[in-house]
Write a protein that holds these residues in place. Structure first.
Motif, short mmCIF file in Angstrom:
data_model
loop_
_atom_site.label_atom_id
_atom_site.label_comp_id
_atom_site.label_asym_id
_atom_site.label_seq_id
_atom_site.Cartn_x
_atom_site.Cartn_y
_atom_site.Cartn_z
N VAL A 51 1.19 -1.12 -0.18
CA VAL A 51 -0.08 0.50 -0.25
C VAL A 51 0.49 1.47 -0.12
O VAL A 51 0.03 2.52 -0.81
CB VAL A 51 -1.14 -0.03 0.90
N HIS A 52 1.81 1.66 0.63
CA HIS A 52 3.48 2.81 0.98
C HIS A 52 3.72 2.57 -0.15
O HIS A 52 3.49 3.96 -0.79
CB HIS A 52 3.71 2.09 2.12
N ILE A 53 3.87 1.84 -0.98
CA ILE A 53 4.76 1.61 -2.22
C ILE A 53 4.11 2.34 -4.04
O ILE A 53 3.82 3.34 -4.16
CB ILE A 53 5.47 0.63 -2.53
N ILE A 54 2.52 1.27 -3.48
CA ILE A 54 1.33 2.13 -4.47
C ILE A 54 1.45 3.74 -4.44
O ILE A 54 1.09 4.55 -4.74
CB ILE A 54 0.02 1.21 -4.68
N LEU A 61 7.76 11.06 -1.86
CA LEU A 61 7.92 10.60 -0.62
C LEU A 61 7.17 10.91 0.70
O LEU A 61 6.59 9.71 1.34
CB LEU A 61 9.52 10.10 -0.17
N ALA A 62 7.63 12.15 1.10
CA ALA A 62 6.64 12.87 1.93
C ALA A 62 5.06 12.69 1.55
O ALA A 62 4.85 12.43 3.00
CB ALA A 62 7.76 13.78 2.35
N SER A 63 4.86 13.08 0.93
CA SER A 63 3.30 13.16 0.78
C SER A 63 2.60 11.33 0.94
O SER A 63 1.70 11.25 1.81
CB SER A 63 3.12 13.38 -0.24
N ALA A 64 3.49 11.13 0.40
CA ALA A 64 3.31 9.47 0.73
C ALA A 64 2.93 9.46 1.81
O ALA A 64 2.64 8.12 2.08
CB ALA A 64 4.26 8.68 -0.40
N ARG A 65 3.68 9.29 2.79
CA ARG A 65 4.42 9.09 3.84
C ARG A 65 3.84 9.37 4.74
O ARG A 65 3.03 8.88 6.15
CB ARG A 65 5.97 8.91 4.60
N ALA A 66 3.17 10.66 4.66
CA ALA A 66 1.92 11.50 5.01
C ALA A 66 0.58 10.56 4.99
O ALA A 66 0.36 10.62 6.39
CB ALA A 66 1.91 12.63 5.18
N ALA A 67 0.62 10.09 3.81
CA ALA A 67 -1.00 9.84 3.83
C ALA A 67 -0.87 8.20 3.97
O ALA A 67 -2.26 8.10 4.72
CB ALA A 67 -1.15 8.88 2.39
N PHE A 68 0.43 7.43 3.95
CA PHE A 68 0.82 5.85 4.58
C PHE A 68 0.19 6.34 6.30
O PHE A 68 -0.36 5.85 6.77
CB PHE A 68 2.34 5.04 4.70
N ALA A 164 14.91 9.58 -8.95
CA ALA A 164 16.56 9.98 -8.83
C ALA A 164 17.11 8.70 -8.98
O ALA A 164 17.98 9.44 -9.05
CB ALA A 164 15.21 9.97 -6.55
N LEU A 165 17.38 7.54 -8.94
CA LEU A 165 18.29 6.81 -9.46
C LEU A 165 19.15 7.71 -10.46
O LEU A 165 20.09 7.46 -11.05
CB LEU A 165 17.61 5.57 -9.81
N ALA A 166 18.10 6.90 -11.67
CA ALA A 166 18.34 7.95 -13.26
C ALA A 166 19.41 9.12 -12.78
O ALA A 166 20.14 9.36 -13.84
CB ALA A 166 17.45 7.99 -14.19
N ARG A 205 23.26 9.31 -2.48
CA ARG A 205 24.31 10.58 -2.45
C ARG A 205 22.96 11.19 -2.95
O ARG A 205 22.78 12.10 -3.12
CB ARG A 205 25.46 10.07 -4.60
N TYR A 206 21.79 10.31 -3.78
CA TYR A 206 21.02 11.70 -4.24
C TYR A 206 20.69 12.42 -2.90
O TYR A 206 20.32 13.70 -2.93
CB TYR A 206 19.56 10.99 -4.82
N LEU A 207 19.80 11.94 -1.79
CA LEU A 207 19.51 12.35 -1.18
C LEU A 207 20.21 12.90 -0.57
O LEU A 207 20.02 14.07 0.76
CB LEU A 207 18.76 11.02 0.12
N SER A 208 21.47 12.55 0.00
CA SER A 208 22.95 13.22 0.89
C SER A 208 23.14 15.07 0.10
O SER A 208 23.27 15.73 0.50
CB SER A 208 23.70 12.56 0.52
N LYS A 209 22.91 14.86 -0.69
CA LYS A 209 22.87 16.06 -2.04
C LYS A 209 22.02 17.28 -2.23
O LYS A 209 22.03 18.27 -1.82
CB LYS A 209 23.42 16.37 -3.40
N ARG A 210 20.70 16.51 -1.57
CA ARG A 210 19.36 16.97 -0.95
C ARG A 210 19.17 17.61 -0.07
O ARG A 210 18.31 18.02 0.14
CB ARG A 210 18.47 16.63 -2.39
N GLY A 211 20.64 16.96 1.42
CA GLY A 211 19.83 17.49 2.44
C GLY A 211 19.07 16.86 2.96
O GLY A 211 18.64 17.85 3.58
N LYS A 212 18.89 15.35 2.55
CA LYS A 212 17.04 14.91 3.65
C LYS A 212 18.02 13.86 4.02
O LYS A 212 18.70 13.22 4.37
CB LYS A 212 16.48 14.35 2.65
#
Length: 212
Positions: A51-54, A61-68, A164-166, A205-212
């Motif tokens: 359900v979380h992945i859907i 990711l933040a808005s999905a986490r909030a809904a979950f 994000a991977l790409a 790297r993606y998240l570290s570079k973006r300060g998350k």
């Protein structure tokens, strides 16, 4: 009958994979040097994680986490039975689109009718488990890959549909534009059988570079 060896990631094998990839690819070694080892990012297998992945499809990711979190607050432990007690309006307030409501209800009904068992995926090789997930309405290639990678913790899953991977791959490999899925597939060939570790390095790297 052919026996399939299923390789799972845990903290120890993640560390092994990171070391091997860093020796094999200087660009991945640079990620480790700059940001340290990536987290395992493991999720508990089963209905709640699906359900979380859907919920994560095509939103942050933040808005999905909030809904979950709102869903968990509304029904407590997230089970197929409890999910099906919620009406359209309740799910809309929680953060489910009409489409995602439909997908999660269908998933819940498949599990309750025993036409789909998340537990059965554990014994399946990667390709078989992926195909079984993709056969469910609302679970595409990206969702199946994320489930295999994080919930089943398969060692060599490579989610080419992840934006994000790409993006991280473009930056790390100093490419002019974001690689296509086909280009990502080719790029990751030297990283077998540790592509799920390479994915975690790139996300790290993606998240570290973006300060998350």
């Amino acid at each position: 009958m052919k026996q399939h060896t299923i390789h799972l990631l845990d903290e120890a094998s993640l560390a092994t994979g990171v070391r091997l990839l860093a020796r094999r690819d200087p660009d991945l070694a640079t990620i480790v040097d700059q940001h340290g080892e990536p987290p395992l990012w493991a999720r508990r297998p089963g209905f709640p994680t699906l359900v979380h992945i859907i919920l994560e499809q095509q939103v942050s990711l933040a808005s999905a986490r909030a809904a979950f979190d709102r869903l968990e607050y509304a029904i407590g432990r997230i089970t197929p039975e409890r999910f099906l007690t919620l009406g359209d309006d309740e799910l809309k307030v929680i953060g489910f689109s009409r489409q995602k409501t439909s997908y999660c209800r269908e998933l819940a009904q498949l599990i309750l009718s025993r036409r789909f068992s998340p537990r059965a995926l554990h014994a399946m090789p990667d390709d078989e488990a992926r195909a079984r997930l993709i056969a469910i309405k609302g679970i595409g290639a990206w969702s199946a890959d994320i489930y295999l990678l994080m919930a089943l913790r398969r060692r060599d899953v490579w989610p080419v549909g992840d934006l994000a991977l790409a993006t991280a791959a473009r930056e790390v490999k100093r490419l002019e534009k974001r690689p296509t899925e086909g280009e990502l597939q080719m790029m990751a060939e030297p990283w077998r059988p540790w592509r799920a570790v390479a994915a975690r390095l790139l996300w790290h790297r993606y998240l570290s570079k973006r300060g998350k």
